[in-house]
Scaffold this motif. Structure first.
Motif, PDB file in Angstrom:
ATOM      1  N   ILE A 108      13.124   6.377  15.716  1.00  0.00           N
ATOM      2  CA  ILE A 108      13.218   5.216  14.820  1.00  0.00           C
ATOM      3  C   ILE A 108      11.807   4.726  14.496  1.00  0.00           C
ATOM      4  N   GLY A 109      11.539   4.563  13.211  1.00  0.00           N
ATOM      5  CA  GLY A 109      10.253   4.017  12.775  1.00  0.00           C
ATOM      6  C   GLY A 109      10.506   2.799  11.908  1.00  0.00           C
ATOM      7  N   ILE A 110       9.847   1.684  12.223  1.00  0.00           N
ATOM      8  CA  ILE A 110      10.026   0.464  11.424  1.00  0.00           C
ATOM      9  C   ILE A 110       8.651  -0.133  11.132  1.00  0.00           C
ATOM     10  N   ASN A 111       8.470  -0.555   9.872  1.00  0.00           N
ATOM     11  CA  ASN A 111       7.251  -1.293   9.519  1.00  0.00           C
ATOM     12  C   ASN A 111       7.502  -2.747   9.909  1.00  0.00           C
ATOM     13  N   VAL A 112       6.767  -3.236  10.873  1.00  0.00           N
ATOM     14  CA  VAL A 112       7.063  -4.582  11.383  1.00  0.00           C
ATOM     15  C   VAL A 112       5.979  -5.587  10.992  1.00  0.00           C
ATOM     16  N   ASN A 113       4.821  -5.505  11.634  1.00  0.00           N
ATOM     17  CA  ASN A 113       3.832  -6.581  11.446  1.00  0.00           C
ATOM     18  C   ASN A 113       2.649  -6.195  10.562  1.00  0.00           C
ATOM     19  N   GLU A 114       2.787  -5.133   9.779  1.00  0.00           N
ATOM     20  CA  GLU A 114       1.690  -4.767   8.885  1.00  0.00           C
ATOM     21  C   GLU A 114       1.897  -5.450   7.533  1.00  0.00           C
ATOM     22  N   ARG A 115       0.799  -5.904   6.939  1.00  0.00           N
ATOM     23  CA  ARG A 115       0.846  -6.494   5.604  1.00  0.00           C
ATOM     24  C   ARG A 115       0.884  -5.362   4.572  1.00  0.00           C
ATOM     25  N   THR A 116       1.437  -5.638   3.394  1.00  0.00           N
ATOM     26  CA  THR A 116       1.582  -4.594   2.371  1.00  0.00           C
ATOM     27  C   THR A 116       0.266  -3.867   2.122  1.00  0.00           C
ATOM     28  N   GLU A 117      -0.839  -4.641   2.078  1.00  0.00           N
ATOM     29  CA  GLU A 117      -2.128  -3.999   1.762  1.00  0.00           C
ATOM     30  C   GLU A 117      -2.605  -3.061   2.873  1.00  0.00           C
ATOM     31  N   GLU A 118      -1.969  -3.128   4.023  1.00  0.00           N
ATOM     32  CA  GLU A 118      -2.333  -2.207   5.103  1.00  0.00           C
ATOM     33  C   GLU A 118      -1.569  -0.883   5.002  1.00  0.00           C
ATOM     34  N   LEU A 119      -0.553  -0.832   4.103  1.00  0.00           N
ATOM     35  CA  LEU A 119       0.189   0.418   3.909  1.00  0.00           C
ATOM     36  C   LEU A 119      -0.625   1.325   2.994  1.00  0.00           C
ATOM     37  N   SER A 120      -0.328   2.624   3.009  1.00  0.00           N
ATOM     38  CA  SER A 120      -1.054   3.538   2.113  1.00  0.00           C
ATOM     39  C   SER A 120      -0.748   3.165   0.663  1.00  0.00           C
ATOM     40  N   ASP A 121      -1.641   3.544  -0.262  1.00  0.00           N
ATOM     41  CA  ASP A 121      -1.477   3.193  -1.681  1.00  0.00           C
ATOM     42  C   ASP A 121      -0.090   3.582  -2.178  1.00  0.00           C
ATOM     43  N   GLU A 122       0.325   4.788  -1.799  1.00  0.00           N
ATOM     44  CA  GLU A 122       1.601   5.320  -2.265  1.00  0.00           C
ATOM     45  C   GLU A 122       2.767   4.464  -1.755  1.00  0.00           C
ATOM     46  N   LEU A 123       2.663   4.023  -0.501  1.00  0.00           N
ATOM     47  CA  LEU A 123       3.771   3.261   0.097  1.00  0.00           C
ATOM     48  C   LEU A 123       3.822   1.815  -0.400  1.00  0.00           C
ATOM     49  N   GLN A 124       2.659   1.307  -0.890  1.00  0.00           N
ATOM     50  CA  GLN A 124       2.623  -0.116  -1.271  1.00  0.00           C
ATOM     51  C   GLN A 124       3.659  -0.466  -2.338  1.00  0.00           C
ATOM     52  N   THR A 125       4.038   0.512  -3.169  1.00  0.00           N
ATOM     53  CA  THR A 125       5.019   0.207  -4.218  1.00  0.00           C
ATOM     54  C   THR A 125       6.459   0.430  -3.759  1.00  0.00           C
TER      55      THR A 125
END
Ligand code: BTN
Length: 260
Positions: free
Chosen positions: A145-162
């Motif tokens: 199981i993988g969950i994005n929890v406490n990262e801000r959108t700008e910390e995600l890769s460019d591709e994932l930000q959208t």
């Protein structure tokens, strides 16, 4: 830093998560779980957790990105006897358990077949189930199981930000990751017990009520060909039921992945 003791302090389970193998850094918790099973050194219900997964695996050979100290990445080892037809239900059951944990934080996730967790139309979590099977039964299953929890959108890769989101972006305040994990394990264990007794109705209903695309047109590719169909439900083994020109077809998670 993740504290396994804090996970354990919030557990209501009998076997899932009672043993936790914690690693500061790992290539992939699924990979580590499989190695531990093959070395014979772990039992049913052991959970493998890391705070920094650097080569996470997603479905269909895709990579899974996570942020050290902010995401949740873990795998559950199951060695209970289950018929192979139930493999698809493990993703369904885990999606429901993950959604219930996220709901306890006041959020309203929806589910995309077979194993994605969404918040307001963006993916915040995914599940990768790997199994070893004998002729009729599952010998072991590793549920990652993988969950994005406490990262801000700008910390995600460019591709994932959208396309992706995180729990903190939806809640506005940081979430305690140990609680996210403990609450998933607490709701997963009774469901797994039901599945081993051959009862899947409750979990299938719980999944359908949270489905983001029930009775909607979805796109999927089959044998390299893109097709549109209406997603009308799931079978007793967790396969998708899709109506194509009015004719219902059943497709498993190994065969297709859908876009909504
Ligand atoms: C997907 O949506 O494609 C599934 C993603 C699954 C990611 C989790 S993170 C913990 C476990 N270890 C892995 O390498 N993958 C799964």
């Amino acid at each position: 830093m993740l504290f396994p003791q804090l996970i354990k302090a919030n557990l209501k389970t009998h076997y899932i998560g009672r043993e936790i193998e914690y690693f500061q850094r790992l290539e992939s918790t699924n990979l580590e779980a499989i190695e531990l099973i093959e070395s014979g050194s772990v039992g049913n219900g052991t959970v493998v957790i890391t705070d920094q997964q650097f080569k996470g695996k997603g479905r269909q050979g895709r990579p899974w990105f996570s942020s050290p100290g902010k995401s949740v990445t873990f795998s559950i080892i199951l060695q209970a006897k289950m018929p192979t037809e139930q493999i698809g239900l493990l993703s369904i059951a885990t999606s429901v358990a993950t959604a219930k944990s996220v709901e306890k934080f006041g959020l309203s996730p929806s589910l995309k077949w077979p194993n994605d967790i969404y918040l307001l139309g963006k993916k915040c979590g995914g599940i990768l189930v790997q199994t070893r099977v004998s002729r009729t039964d599952i010998t072991w299953a590793v549920i990652g199981i993988g969950i994005n929890v406490n990262e801000r959108t700008e910390e995600l890769s460019d591709e994932l930000q959208t396309t992706a989101t995180t729990l903190i972006e939806n809640k506005g305040t940081p979430l305690q990751r140990e609680l996210v994990i403990a609450w998933i394990l607490n709701s997963l264990e009774p469901t797994i017990n039901q599945l081993t007794m051959g009862k899947s109705t409750t979990v299938r209903e719980a999944w359908l009520t949270r489905c983001a695309h029930l009775n909607q047109t979805i796109t999927f590719s089959e044998n390299g060909q893109k097709k549109n169909g209406i997603f009308t439900g799931i079978t007793e083994s967790g396969a998708a039921v899709i109506a194509l020109d009015g004719i219902k077809t059943t497709l498993s998670g190994e065969e297709i992945s859908i876009s909504i």
